[in-house]
Design an enzyme around this catalytic site. Structure first.
Site, PDB file in Angstrom:
ATOM      1  N   ALA A  68       0.846  -1.201   0.000  1.00 38.28           N
ATOM      2  CA  ALA A  68       0.000   0.000   0.000  1.00 38.28           C
ATOM      3  C   ALA A  68       0.875   1.243   0.000  1.00 38.28           C
ATOM      4  O   ALA A  68       1.801   1.364   0.802  1.00 38.28           O
ATOM      5  CB  ALA A  68      -0.914   0.007   1.211  1.00 38.28           C
TER       6      ALA A  68
ATOM      7  N   ASN B 285      10.020  -0.235 -13.294  1.00 35.83           N
ATOM      8  CA  ASN B 285       8.653   0.095 -13.741  1.00 35.83           C
ATOM      9  C   ASN B 285       7.895  -1.161 -14.177  1.00 35.83           C
ATOM     10  O   ASN B 285       8.419  -1.951 -14.961  1.00 35.83           O
ATOM     11  CB  ASN B 285       8.715   1.025 -14.953  1.00 35.83           C
ATOM     12  CG  ASN B 285       8.883   2.461 -14.542  1.00 35.83           C
ATOM     13  OD1 ASN B 285       9.594   2.767 -13.600  1.00 35.83           O
ATOM     14  ND2 ASN B 285       8.224   3.350 -15.262  1.00 35.83           N
TER      15      ASN B 285
ATOM     16  N   LYS C 187       9.322   6.920  -0.417  1.00 38.60           N
ATOM     17  CA  LYS C 187       9.596   5.475  -0.460  1.00 38.60           C
ATOM     18  C   LYS C 187      10.972   5.179   0.155  1.00 38.60           C
ATOM     19  O   LYS C 187      11.143   4.198   0.878  1.00 38.60           O
ATOM     20  CB  LYS C 187       9.554   4.956  -1.909  1.00 38.60           C
ATOM     21  CG  LYS C 187       8.183   4.903  -2.535  1.00 38.60           C
ATOM     22  CD  LYS C 187       7.210   3.957  -1.837  1.00 38.60           C
ATOM     23  CE  LYS C 187       7.568   2.487  -1.987  1.00 38.60           C
ATOM     24  NZ  LYS C 187       6.497   1.607  -1.455  1.00 38.60           N
TER      25      LYS C 187
ATOM     26  N   ALA D 184      11.373  10.018  -2.474  1.00 38.67           N
ATOM     27  CA  ALA D 184      11.904  10.338  -1.138  1.00 38.67           C
ATOM     28  C   ALA D 184      11.056   9.667  -0.056  1.00 38.67           C
ATOM     29  O   ALA D 184      11.592   9.149   0.933  1.00 38.67           O
ATOM     30  CB  ALA D 184      11.923  11.854  -0.938  1.00 38.67           C
TER      31      ALA D 184
ATOM     32  N   TYR E 135       7.724  11.440  -4.255  1.00 38.03           N
ATOM     33  CA  TYR E 135       7.377  10.007  -4.225  1.00 38.03           C
ATOM     34  C   TYR E 135       8.579   9.161  -3.828  1.00 38.03           C
ATOM     35  O   TYR E 135       8.531   8.388  -2.867  1.00 38.03           O
ATOM     36  CB  TYR E 135       6.854   9.559  -5.606  1.00 38.03           C
ATOM     37  CG  TYR E 135       6.817   8.048  -5.765  1.00 38.03           C
ATOM     38  CD1 TYR E 135       5.969   7.266  -4.985  1.00 38.03           C
ATOM     39  CD2 TYR E 135       7.650   7.388  -6.678  1.00 38.03           C
ATOM     40  CE1 TYR E 135       5.945   5.876  -5.116  1.00 38.03           C
ATOM     41  CE2 TYR E 135       7.629   6.006  -6.819  1.00 38.03           C
ATOM     42  CZ  TYR E 135       6.770   5.253  -6.036  1.00 38.03           C
ATOM     43  OH  TYR E 135       6.756   3.883  -6.153  1.00 38.03           O
TER      44      TYR E 135
ATOM     45  N   VAL F 284       4.309  13.559 -24.824  1.00 33.12           N
ATOM     46  CA  VAL F 284       5.529  12.894 -24.331  1.00 33.12           C
ATOM     47  C   VAL F 284       6.393  13.966 -23.673  1.00 33.12           C
ATOM     48  O   VAL F 284       6.668  15.005 -24.277  1.00 33.12           O
ATOM     49  CB  VAL F 284       6.291  12.236 -25.501  1.00 33.12           C
ATOM     50  CG1 VAL F 284       7.659  11.746 -25.067  1.00 33.12           C
ATOM     51  CG2 VAL F 284       5.482  11.092 -26.090  1.00 33.12           C
TER      52      VAL F 284
ATOM     53  N   THR G 120      10.755   0.581  -4.689  1.00 24.32           N
ATOM     54  CA  THR G 120      10.965   0.950  -6.096  1.00 24.32           C
ATOM     55  C   THR G 120      12.443   1.236  -6.389  1.00 24.32           C
ATOM     56  O   THR G 120      13.201   1.599  -5.478  1.00 24.32           O
ATOM     57  CB  THR G 120      10.136   2.222  -6.403  1.00 24.32           C
ATOM     58  OG1 THR G 120      10.565   2.784  -7.628  1.00 24.32           O
ATOM     59  CG2 THR G 120      10.328   3.304  -5.335  1.00 24.32           C
ATOM     60  N   ASP G 121      12.823   1.126  -7.652  1.00 24.51           N
ATOM     61  CA  ASP G 121      14.198   1.499  -8.041  1.00 24.51           C
ATOM     62  C   ASP G 121      14.394   3.013  -8.012  1.00 24.51           C
ATOM     63  O   ASP G 121      15.521   3.501  -8.088  1.00 24.51           O
ATOM     64  CB  ASP G 121      14.550   0.943  -9.431  1.00 24.51           C
ATOM     65  CG  ASP G 121      13.650   1.441 -10.557  1.00 24.51           C
ATOM     66  OD1 ASP G 121      12.680   2.183 -10.287  1.00 24.51           O
ATOM     67  OD2 ASP G 121      13.920   1.081 -11.731  1.00 24.51           O
ATOM     68  N   GLU G 122      13.279   3.774  -7.905  1.00 20.82           N
ATOM     69  CA  GLU G 122      13.402   5.238  -7.956  1.00 20.82           C
ATOM     70  C   GLU G 122      14.145   5.792  -6.740  1.00 20.82           C
ATOM     71  O   GLU G 122      14.632   6.928  -6.779  1.00 20.82           O
ATOM     72  CB  GLU G 122      12.019   5.879  -8.109  1.00 20.82           C
ATOM     73  CG  GLU G 122      11.329   5.397  -9.373  1.00 20.82           C
ATOM     74  CD  GLU G 122      10.069   6.149  -9.741  1.00 20.82           C
ATOM     75  OE1 GLU G 122       9.970   7.334  -9.412  1.00 20.82           O
ATOM     76  OE2 GLU G 122       9.199   5.523 -10.361  1.00 20.82           O
TER      77      GLU G 122
ATOM     78  N   ARG H 111      13.495   3.835 -18.941  1.00 19.73           N
ATOM     79  CA  ARG H 111      12.986   3.013 -17.844  1.00 19.73           C
ATOM     80  C   ARG H 111      13.238   1.541 -18.187  1.00 19.73           C
ATOM     81  O   ARG H 111      13.305   1.174 -19.360  1.00 19.73           O
ATOM     82  CB  ARG H 111      11.474   3.243 -17.636  1.00 19.73           C
ATOM     83  CG  ARG H 111      11.113   4.717 -17.320  1.00 19.73           C
ATOM     84  CD  ARG H 111      11.644   5.115 -15.946  1.00 19.73           C
ATOM     85  NE  ARG H 111      11.374   6.497 -15.598  1.00 19.73           N
ATOM     86  CZ  ARG H 111      12.268   7.498 -15.706  1.00 19.73           C
ATOM     87  NH1 ARG H 111      13.473   7.271 -16.201  1.00 19.73           N
ATOM     88  NH2 ARG H 111      11.964   8.708 -15.299  1.00 19.73           N
TER      89      ARG H 111
HETATM   90  P1  NAD Z   1      -1.267   1.609  -6.875  1.00 19.25           P
HETATM   91  O1  NAD Z   1      -1.321   3.089  -6.688  1.00 19.25           O
HETATM   92  O2  NAD Z   1      -1.841   1.005  -8.124  1.00 19.25           O
HETATM   93  O3  NAD Z   1      -2.011   0.892  -5.657  1.00 19.25           O
HETATM   94  C1  NAD Z   1      -1.828   1.285  -4.327  1.00 19.25           C
HETATM   95  C2  NAD Z   1      -2.888   0.593  -3.474  1.00 19.25           C
HETATM   96  O4  NAD Z   1      -2.650   0.979  -2.110  1.00 19.25           O
HETATM   97  C3  NAD Z   1      -4.324   1.011  -3.831  1.00 19.25           C
HETATM   98  O5  NAD Z   1      -5.162  -0.125  -3.867  1.00 19.25           O
HETATM   99  C4  NAD Z   1      -4.707   1.934  -2.678  1.00 19.25           C
HETATM  100  O6  NAD Z   1      -6.091   1.943  -2.379  1.00 19.25           O
HETATM  101  C5  NAD Z   1      -3.885   1.349  -1.531  1.00 19.25           C
HETATM  102  N1  NAD Z   1      -3.641   2.344  -0.479  1.00 19.25           N
HETATM  103  C6  NAD Z   1      -3.156   3.610  -0.632  1.00 19.25           C
HETATM  104  N2  NAD Z   1      -3.122   4.244   0.542  1.00 19.25           N
HETATM  105  C7  NAD Z   1      -3.565   3.353   1.479  1.00 19.25           C
HETATM  106  C8  NAD Z   1      -3.743   3.406   2.883  1.00 19.25           C
HETATM  107  N3  NAD Z   1      -3.472   4.529   3.573  1.00 19.25           N
HETATM  108  N4  NAD Z   1      -4.196   2.312   3.526  1.00 19.25           N
HETATM  109  C9  NAD Z   1      -4.480   1.169   2.823  1.00 19.25           C
HETATM  110  N5  NAD Z   1      -4.357   1.073   1.500  1.00 19.25           N
HETATM  111  C10 NAD Z   1      -3.903   2.147   0.821  1.00 19.25           C
HETATM  112  O7  NAD Z   1       0.254   1.228  -6.700  1.00 19.25           O
HETATM  113  P2  NAD Z   1       1.101   0.096  -7.441  1.00 19.25           P
HETATM  114  O8  NAD Z   1       1.610   0.629  -8.723  1.00 19.25           O
HETATM  115  O9  NAD Z   1       0.343  -1.174  -7.418  1.00 19.25           O
HETATM  116  O10 NAD Z   1       2.354  -0.019  -6.447  1.00 19.25           O
HETATM  117  C11 NAD Z   1       2.311  -0.889  -5.322  1.00 19.25           C
HETATM  118  C12 NAD Z   1       3.626  -0.798  -4.584  1.00 19.25           C
HETATM  119  O11 NAD Z   1       4.705  -1.167  -5.434  1.00 19.25           O
HETATM  120  C13 NAD Z   1       3.938   0.611  -4.072  1.00 19.25           C
HETATM  121  O12 NAD Z   1       4.501   0.491  -2.779  1.00 19.25           O
HETATM  122  C14 NAD Z   1       4.952   1.139  -5.067  1.00 19.25           C
HETATM  123  O13 NAD Z   1       5.808   2.067  -4.462  1.00 19.25           O
HETATM  124  C15 NAD Z   1       5.674  -0.136  -5.462  1.00 19.25           C
HETATM  125  N6  NAD Z   1       6.258  -0.135  -6.818  1.00 19.25           N
HETATM  126  C16 NAD Z   1       5.507   0.221  -7.904  1.00 19.25           C
HETATM  127  C17 NAD Z   1       6.075   0.158  -9.182  1.00 19.25           C
HETATM  128  C18 NAD Z   1       5.263   0.484 -10.428  1.00 19.25           C
HETATM  129  O14 NAD Z   1       5.801   0.450 -11.547  1.00 19.25           O
HETATM  130  N7  NAD Z   1       3.963   0.727 -10.331  1.00 19.25           N
HETATM  131  C19 NAD Z   1       7.411  -0.251  -9.345  1.00 19.25           C
HETATM  132  C20 NAD Z   1       8.139  -0.593  -8.206  1.00 19.25           C
HETATM  133  C21 NAD Z   1       7.561  -0.544  -6.955  1.00 19.25           C
END
Ligand code: NAD
Length: 348
Positions: free
Chosen positions: A86, A184, A159, A157, A155, A211, A129-131, A219
């Site tokens: 989350a 990504n 994470k 920072a 974002y 773009v 994340t890799d960010e 990425r």
């Molecule tokens: P997303 O935004 O699609 O989903 C986030 C989920 O978290 C949602 O269902 C939202 O309702 C829930 N959420 C947000 N705040 C909440 C809270 N306070 N309490 C409970 N639930 C809450 O995100 P995603 O793209 O699925 O990313 C998931 C994780 O993976 C994140 O931690 C992100 O940093 C990490 N991540 C994402 C990517 C990417 O490419 N999308 C890459 C690497 C890591």
């Protein structure tokens, strides 16, 4: 040999990656799932519809920042492991409104750590994340698990801060923590504000495809189902205290991604009414502030230690993703309509 079944509390399991993890756990393993999600704008019911009736699946509507509520969830379900996904996840939203990112990504992670510590879980897997590693130059080596942190957006920072909290709880309180940093993702149920679904949908409608900058930001793309499989390998077999980088070995410039999407939509949906290629819809717009130039992941460790590697190539994965968006308009159209009124632009 299959791992013994665990009761896994997944946070954010109604979002893009969390729902892929939940579907993987229910469809491919014997683990049971308690999905904890606040149902923010990024969550959808459709993403878990296919497994919602499984006896191994339960849902708790809860905010990870609410310690009383989260403590109750731990008391009721007594999970063996936590997979913490989350988060607020969208870079552009973090530039417009950083407060929610500090709240959810830092306070929310702190709350989860405290609740997990009090409950004595066997594993706390934090998904990052890799960010957090910052931006690479064209010839720099890819990020490894020991690359110093250098986050540059609100974002990344937030994470990075959450990663530090997790490691500190491991060192200080002996919480058995595992961390993963991934590149990504793309694939089904990706919210339409993000680059690949946004471009696919706008290309389908024949709308301009903005773009950022010159489109030369790079990425490293990974299919979400490969990420889910990697995360499950880590929660089952990873060594507590360790970090694993996860990537797709698929570095592409944003422009290459957008052009490939144009060609795929032309091929699968047919050309525009004018007969022109959808590449003609590409429009270069002012760059995002602090836009990281390049991310790339060295995934040697997870491949060597846990035997994981991606099954999808970027070419086949992108093609099946475009097809998925064409076949699943009832899922994305309401989300896309809602967000069209909010803003215009390419994301992440
Ligand atoms: P997303 O935004 O699609 O989903 C986030 C989920 O978290 C949602 O269902 C939202 O309702 C829930 N959420 C947000 N705040 C909440 C809270 N306070 N309490 C409970 N639930 C809450 O995100 P995603 O793209 O699925 O990313 C998931 C994780 O993976 C994140 O931690 C992100 O940093 C990490 N991540 C994402 C990517 C990417 O490419 N999308 C890459 C690497 C890591």
């Amino acid at each position: 040999m299959k791992a013994a079944p665990l009761k896994i509390l997944v946070t954010g399991g109604k979002g893009f990656i969390g729902s892929a993890v939940v579907r993987h756990l229910i469809n491919e393993t014997r683990h049971s799932v308690i999905n904890v999600d606040k149902m923010t704008y990024a969550a959808t019911e459709g993403s878990t519809q296919s497994i919602a009736d499984s006896p191994l699946y339960e849902f708790e509507h809860a905010d990870i920042c609410d310690i009383d509520c989260i403590t109750e969830v731990f008391a009721e379900h007594a999970p063996d492991a936590v997979m913490h996904l989350a988060a607020e996840s969208h870079v552009d939203r973090s530039i417009d409104g950083p407060a929610a990112f500090v709240q959810t990504n830092l306070i929310g992670t702190f709350t989860m750590l405290e609740a997990a510590r009090a409950a004595g879980v066997q594993r706390f897997h934090h998904i990052s994340t890799d960010e957090v590693f910052g931006s690479l130059g064209p010839n720099d080596p890819a990020f490894t698990e020991t690359t110093p942190y250098d986050p540059r957006s609100p974002y990344s920072a937030s994470k990075a801060g959450s990663d530090h909290l997790v490691r500190a709880w491991g060192e200080t309180y002996d919480l058995p923590v595992l961390l993963t940093n991934c590149s990504n993702n793309y694939g089904p149920f990706h919210f339409p504000e993000k680059l690949i679904p946004l471009v696919t949908i706008r290309a389908l409608h024949g709308e301009p495809l903005p773009v950022y900058g010159a489109g030369d930001n790079i990425r490293d793309w990974l299919h979400v189902e490969d990420h889910a499989a990697a995360l499950v390998a880590v929660v089952e077999r990873g060594t507590p205290g360790e970090t694993y980088n996860i990537g797709g070995k698929a570095e592409r410039t944003n422009l290459e991604v957008v052009e490939t999407l144009c060609d795929l939509v032309d091929e699968i949906a047919g050309p525009l009414d004018s007969g022109a290629s959808r590449r003609s819809l590409i429009t270069f717009v002012a760059d995002r502030p602090g836009h990281d130039q390049r991310y790339a992941i060295d995934q040697t460790k997870i491949q060597r230690d846990l035997g994981w590697e991606p099954k999808h190539t970027f070419d086949t994965g992108l093609r099946s993703t475009v097809q998925w968006y064409l076949d699943n308009q009832p899922w994305w159209q309401p989300l896309s309509d809602k967000q069209a009124t909010e803003r215009l632009g390419l994301k992440k």
